[in-house]
Design an enzyme around this catalytic site. Structure first.
Site, PDB file in Angstrom:
ATOM      1  N   GLU A 175      89.147 155.294 111.731  1.00 48.25           N
ATOM      2  CA  GLU A 175      88.224 156.300 111.203  1.00 48.25           C
ATOM      3  C   GLU A 175      88.711 157.657 111.703  1.00 48.25           C
ATOM      4  O   GLU A 175      88.422 158.067 112.826  1.00 48.25           O
ATOM      5  CB  GLU A 175      86.790 156.008 111.680  1.00 48.25           C
ATOM      6  CG  GLU A 175      86.232 154.689 111.200  1.00 48.25           C
ATOM      7  CD  GLU A 175      86.069 154.620 109.688  1.00 48.25           C
ATOM      8  OE1 GLU A 175      86.121 155.681 109.038  1.00 48.25           O
ATOM      9  OE2 GLU A 175      85.883 153.517 109.165  1.00 48.25           O
ATOM     10  N   CYS A 210      83.746 164.688 112.151  1.00 48.86           N
ATOM     11  CA  CYS A 210      84.930 164.379 111.340  1.00 48.86           C
ATOM     12  C   CYS A 210      84.712 164.658 109.856  1.00 48.86           C
ATOM     13  O   CYS A 210      85.681 164.840 109.115  1.00 48.86           O
ATOM     14  CB  CYS A 210      85.349 162.933 111.552  1.00 48.86           C
ATOM     15  SG  CYS A 210      84.041 161.719 111.259  1.00 48.86           S
TER      16      CYS A 210
END
Length: 477
Positions: A175, A210
């Site tokens: 991720e 993110c």
């Protein structure tokens, strides 16, 4: 564990990140507790054997797919959402039957030891263990053979993780981040709403997310409108200024401030909001204000790496095609945001670009929305989690058949020697794979009949085989 220690978590996150309670509830507690409830409500369903659709021939062999644990899982968690991004995959990994080792971030001197202490108190140490440390400890962990590695962090470190895992052919979930773009369609646009959603996305957790929007692509004729709206919203968000506001966080360390300051110093764009400060001299070394840089070009210093801080760039373009080309010339982002009320505009962006996720008329919400998978694409990583997707990530789906003894009559054609009649039987076994359409793509009645023929033969042969056993057996059936 979460419910009984909310106050301790609030205090620790404020100490390390100056995190507001609202952001902690939305970004940490909410997704974790939803994951617990979702998993609890569906665990019996998810762990059941699956009866797959198959051809009539194999139906008698009890085809099953058995969800099985992968084994020992390593979770390497980041600093930005230390609870959510460690405990959410942990819940899925445990639900799938695995044991887990979690490595927490060394950048959180208050949060990481607290979570380690609570995990040891609430969870079985034979199931979950915690490792603290920095680069050396991670390197030692990567020398070991794991059954799955789950990493959240930068693309640079993600490549190191994947390389280490390849030595053992270990499956990996990455991720990662990247520069998440926004495309603004100025037609019928409410610039106040757009500015509010962009600035919220960029300043949440001081931009250390993110999926934060990283830069905005907008027709140059409307750049001024967006800048004016951002300035207006900025005052609404932080009426006394962000430095004294409990609603604005801090970067994880002074090194992050120095890194982002370097980008701003090298930028050729126009800083229209925020900018460089001397906060470190005021005893606030982790502070960097929300900053907007306008008139940014593709080769600008602020466009080279993921910002991971409260800075957003505005890149003026001339057309939607220019915006799409700008995005496609760069690595795939973890998220793409489109502000438009035109369905054709949204369709064109969707089919002409690639990204981990795509949101319309908002930023970041998909990351915590119930029922949606979360994961990257290309440079932003691979693999997914949240809910059933997380359970699947940590599960090996093990195929199984159980061939009955009475089926021997049907299977005998596969054994040597191979006279011509066995070749005919082998060809008959191909009937379910005959095309259910003619050369023009139309379905045919004959092909449908053929698909049932093997099952009919199985039933007939099984009947005669069982009758022959009865005749020869001393046991009465």
């Amino acid at each position: 564990m979460v419910r009984e220690n909310e106050e301790a978590f609030h205090t620790a996150l404020y100490e390390d990140l100056h995190r507001s309670r609202v952001e902690t509830v939305l970004g940490e507690f909410s997704p974790i507790l939803h994951e617990v409830v979702e998993t609890y409500n569906h665990i019996d369903e998810w762990t059941k054997d699956i009866k797959p659709p198959t051809t009539a021939t194999y139906q008698v062999m009890r085809p099953r797919i058995k969800p099985s644990p992968k084994g020992i899982v390593l979770i390497i968690a980041p600093f930005n959402y230390p609870l959510n991004l460690s405990l959410t995959p942990l819940i899925s990994a445990i639900a799938a039957g695995n044991t887990v080792v979690i490595k927490f971030s060394e950048s959180l001197p208050t949060v990481s030891p607290l979570v380690e202490e609570l995990i040891a108190k609430y969870l079985d140490p034979d199931v979950v263990r915690v490792v603290q440390g920095a680069v050396d400890e991670v390197n030692e962990l990567l020398k070991l053979e794991w059954n799955h590695i789950f990493f959240t962090g930068s693309t640079k470190v993600g490549k190191i993780i994947a390389t280490a895992a390849a030595k053992f052919i270990t499956p990996v979930t990455l991720e990662l981040g990247g520069k998440c773009p926004i495309i603004v369609d100025p037609r019928k646009a409410d610039f106040k709403v757009i500015a509010r959603r962009i600035l919220w996305g960029r300043t949440s957790n001081s931009g250390q997310v993110c999926v934060c929007p990283d830069y905005v692509l907008i027709p140059r004729t409307h750049q001024r409108q967006l800048v004016d709206a951002l300035k207006e919203v900025y005052v609404e968000f932080y009426p006394g200024g962000p430095q004294t506001s409990d609603s604005f966080g801090r970067l994880v360390n002074s090194g992050s401030v120095k890194r982002i300051t370097g980008y701003l110093e090298g930028s050729k764009g126009d800083v229209v909001l925020g900018g460089l400060t001397n906060a470190s001299k005021d005893g606030d070394p982790k502070y960097l204000p929300p900053t907007v840089v306008a008139n940014v070009l593709g080769d600008d210093a602020t466009m080279q790496e993921e910002m991971f801080g409260p800075v957003i760039s505005i890149v003026p373009i001339d057309s939607l095609d220019d915006a799409i080309k700008f995005i496609n010339d760069r690595p795939q982002p973890l998220a793409l945001y489109v502000f438009s009320h035109d369905s054709e505009f949204k369709k064109k962006v969707t089919r002409s670009t690639r990204s981990g996720a795509i949101d319309f008329n908002d930023t970041m919400t998909h990351a915590i929305a119930a029922g949606l998978a979360f994961g990257g694409s290309g440079n932003s990583g691979y693999g997914q989690y949240h809910g059933k997707y997380g359970f699947d990530t940590f599960t090996h789906y093990r195929s199984s058949l159980e061939t009955p003894t009475w089926a021997e009559a049907v299977l005998s054609f596969r054994y040597p020697p191979f006279p011509s009649w066995k070749l005919k039987m082998a060809e008959i076994s191909l009937l379910p794979s005959r095309f259910p359409f003619d050369k023009n793509g139309k379905k045919t009645l004959l092909s449908r009949i053929q698909s049932f023929l093997p099952m009919f033969l199985v039933i007939v042969l099984a009947y005669y085989y069982r009758r022959d056993i009865r005749a020869r057996s001393p046991i009465k059936f």
